[in-house]
Write a protein that holds these residues in place. Structure first.
Motif, PDB file in Angstrom:
ATOM      1  N   SER A  63      10.689  -6.444   6.588  1.00  0.00           N
ATOM      2  CA  SER A  63       9.417  -6.414   5.865  1.00  0.00           C
ATOM      3  C   SER A  63       8.226  -5.997   6.732  1.00  0.00           C
ATOM      4  O   SER A  63       7.109  -5.873   6.220  1.00  0.00           O
ATOM      5  CB  SER A  63       9.139  -7.781   5.239  1.00  0.00           C
ATOM      6  OG  SER A  63       8.990  -8.747   6.238  1.00  0.00           O
ATOM      7  N   VAL A  64       8.430  -5.778   8.022  1.00  0.00           N
ATOM      8  CA  VAL A  64       7.348  -5.341   8.912  1.00  0.00           C
ATOM      9  C   VAL A  64       7.062  -3.865   8.633  1.00  0.00           C
ATOM     10  O   VAL A  64       7.964  -3.030   8.680  1.00  0.00           O
ATOM     11  CB  VAL A  64       7.727  -5.547  10.399  1.00  0.00           C
ATOM     12  CG1 VAL A  64       6.668  -4.946  11.315  1.00  0.00           C
ATOM     13  CG2 VAL A  64       7.914  -7.014  10.691  1.00  0.00           C
ATOM     14  N   ILE A  65       5.808  -3.557   8.319  1.00  0.00           N
ATOM     15  CA  ILE A  65       5.430  -2.184   7.969  1.00  0.00           C
ATOM     16  C   ILE A  65       4.438  -1.606   8.976  1.00  0.00           C
ATOM     17  O   ILE A  65       4.531  -0.443   9.349  1.00  0.00           O
ATOM     18  CB  ILE A  65       4.798  -2.146   6.564  1.00  0.00           C
ATOM     19  CG1 ILE A  65       5.802  -2.664   5.539  1.00  0.00           C
ATOM     20  CG2 ILE A  65       4.343  -0.735   6.211  1.00  0.00           C
ATOM     21  CD1 ILE A  65       5.214  -2.865   4.170  1.00  0.00           C
ATOM     22  N   TYR A  66       3.489  -2.418   9.407  1.00  0.00           N
ATOM     23  CA  TYR A  66       2.392  -1.940  10.250  1.00  0.00           C
ATOM     24  C   TYR A  66       2.563  -2.387  11.696  1.00  0.00           C
ATOM     25  O   TYR A  66       3.110  -3.454  11.956  1.00  0.00           O
ATOM     26  CB  TYR A  66       1.058  -2.452   9.701  1.00  0.00           C
ATOM     27  CG  TYR A  66       0.870  -2.079   8.253  1.00  0.00           C
ATOM     28  CD1 TYR A  66       0.533  -0.781   7.893  1.00  0.00           C
ATOM     29  CD2 TYR A  66       1.076  -3.009   7.243  1.00  0.00           C
ATOM     30  CE1 TYR A  66       0.398  -0.422   6.567  1.00  0.00           C
ATOM     31  CE2 TYR A  66       0.933  -2.664   5.918  1.00  0.00           C
ATOM     32  CZ  TYR A  66       0.592  -1.362   5.585  1.00  0.00           C
ATOM     33  OH  TYR A  66       0.461  -1.012   4.276  1.00  0.00           O
ATOM     34  N   CYS A  67       2.040  -1.596  12.618  1.00  0.00           N
ATOM     35  CA  CYS A  67       2.191  -1.890  14.050  1.00  0.00           C
ATOM     36  C   CYS A  67       1.238  -2.980  14.531  1.00  0.00           C
ATOM     37  O   CYS A  67       1.487  -3.600  15.548  1.00  0.00           O
ATOM     38  CB  CYS A  67       1.988  -0.625  14.869  1.00  0.00           C
ATOM     39  SG  CYS A  67       0.320   0.043  14.812  1.00  0.00           S
ATOM     40  N   SER A  68       0.152  -3.191  13.807  1.00  0.00           N
ATOM     41  CA  SER A  68      -0.840  -4.168  14.256  1.00  0.00           C
ATOM     42  C   SER A  68      -1.620  -4.717  13.070  1.00  0.00           C
ATOM     43  O   SER A  68      -1.567  -4.196  11.955  1.00  0.00           O
ATOM     44  CB  SER A  68      -1.820  -3.509  15.229  1.00  0.00           C
ATOM     45  OG  SER A  68      -2.552  -2.496  14.556  1.00  0.00           O
ATOM     46  N   GLU A  69      -2.350  -5.769  13.343  1.00  0.00           N
ATOM     47  CA  GLU A  69      -3.222  -6.367  12.323  1.00  0.00           C
ATOM     48  C   GLU A  69      -4.301  -5.361  11.908  1.00  0.00           C
ATOM     49  O   GLU A  69      -4.670  -5.279  10.747  1.00  0.00           O
ATOM     50  CB  GLU A  69      -3.858  -7.633  12.913  1.00  0.00           C
ATOM     51  CG  GLU A  69      -4.685  -8.413  11.935  1.00  0.00           C
ATOM     52  CD  GLU A  69      -3.878  -9.039  10.808  1.00  0.00           C
ATOM     53  OE1 GLU A  69      -4.462  -9.280   9.736  1.00  0.00           O
ATOM     54  OE2 GLU A  69      -2.677  -9.273  10.987  1.00  0.00           O
ATOM     55  N   ARG A  70      -4.784  -4.589  12.844  1.00  0.00           N
ATOM     56  CA  ARG A  70      -5.813  -3.597  12.539  1.00  0.00           C
ATOM     57  C   ARG A  70      -5.313  -2.561  11.537  1.00  0.00           C
ATOM     58  O   ARG A  70      -6.000  -2.228  10.573  1.00  0.00           O
ATOM     59  CB  ARG A  70      -6.251  -2.900  13.826  1.00  0.00           C
ATOM     60  CG  ARG A  70      -7.330  -1.883  13.606  1.00  0.00           C
ATOM     61  CD  ARG A  70      -7.747  -1.239  14.892  1.00  0.00           C
ATOM     62  NE  ARG A  70      -8.760  -0.242  14.647  1.00  0.00           N
ATOM     63  CZ  ARG A  70      -9.364   0.465  15.558  1.00  0.00           C
ATOM     64  NH1 ARG A  70      -9.050   0.278  16.834  1.00  0.00           N
ATOM     65  NH2 ARG A  70     -10.271   1.342  15.248  1.00  0.00           N
ATOM     66  N   CYS A  71      -4.096  -2.059  11.725  1.00  0.00           N
ATOM     67  CA  CYS A  71      -3.524  -1.088  10.785  1.00  0.00           C
ATOM     68  C   CYS A  71      -3.278  -1.733   9.423  1.00  0.00           C
ATOM     69  O   CYS A  71      -3.440  -1.096   8.395  1.00  0.00           O
ATOM     70  CB  CYS A  71      -2.234  -0.490  11.339  1.00  0.00           C
ATOM     71  SG  CYS A  71      -2.545   0.738  12.611  1.00  0.00           S
ATOM     72  N   ARG A  72      -2.874  -2.985   9.413  1.00  0.00           N
ATOM     73  CA  ARG A  72      -2.671  -3.686   8.142  1.00  0.00           C
ATOM     74  C   ARG A  72      -3.975  -3.782   7.356  1.00  0.00           C
ATOM     75  O   ARG A  72      -4.009  -3.559   6.153  1.00  0.00           O
ATOM     76  CB  ARG A  72      -2.102  -5.082   8.388  1.00  0.00           C
ATOM     77  CG  ARG A  72      -1.676  -5.775   7.100  1.00  0.00           C
ATOM     78  CD  ARG A  72      -1.222  -7.181   7.367  1.00  0.00           C
ATOM     79  NE  ARG A  72      -2.294  -8.037   7.842  1.00  0.00           N
ATOM     80  CZ  ARG A  72      -3.260  -8.547   7.049  1.00  0.00           C
ATOM     81  NH1 ARG A  72      -3.263  -8.283   5.777  1.00  0.00           N
ATOM     82  NH2 ARG A  72      -4.207  -9.308   7.569  1.00  0.00           N
ATOM     83  N   ARG A  73      -5.089  -4.047   8.058  1.00  0.00           N
ATOM     84  CA  ARG A  73      -6.394  -4.111   7.383  1.00  0.00           C
ATOM     85  C   ARG A  73      -6.861  -2.731   6.947  1.00  0.00           C
ATOM     86  O   ARG A  73      -7.474  -2.584   5.900  1.00  0.00           O
ATOM     87  CB  ARG A  73      -7.427  -4.729   8.316  1.00  0.00           C
ATOM     88  CG  ARG A  73      -7.306  -6.228   8.399  1.00  0.00           C
ATOM     89  CD  ARG A  73      -8.392  -6.764   9.263  1.00  0.00           C
ATOM     90  NE  ARG A  73      -8.187  -6.178  10.593  1.00  0.00           N
ATOM     91  CZ  ARG A  73      -8.551  -6.705  11.723  1.00  0.00           C
ATOM     92  NH1 ARG A  73      -9.178  -7.831  11.738  1.00  0.00           N
ATOM     93  NH2 ARG A  73      -8.302  -6.130  12.858  1.00  0.00           N
TER      94      ARG A  73
END
Length: 56
Positions: A41-51
């Protein structure tokens, strides 16, 4: 082979870890131990990209 020999052989062998590409920034990121239970379920490399995905 003892446990110590196995760990010495694995240590630093990051080339064999699975990788994914972040859809926001396009960087590849490797598996981390903290993602072991939910790697699928991990899609983004970082919290910043998720935001950032929400901003678009």
């Amino acid at each position: 082979m003892s446990g110590q020999e196995k760990s010495a052989r694995w240590k630093g062998n990051k080339a064999s870890l699975p990788e994914k590409t972040c859809p926001v920034c396009g960087r590849t990121f490797s598996w981390r131990k903290k993602w072991a239970r939910n790697w699928a379920s991990v899609i983004y490399c970082s919290e910043r990209c998720r935001r950032e995905k929400r901003a678009e």
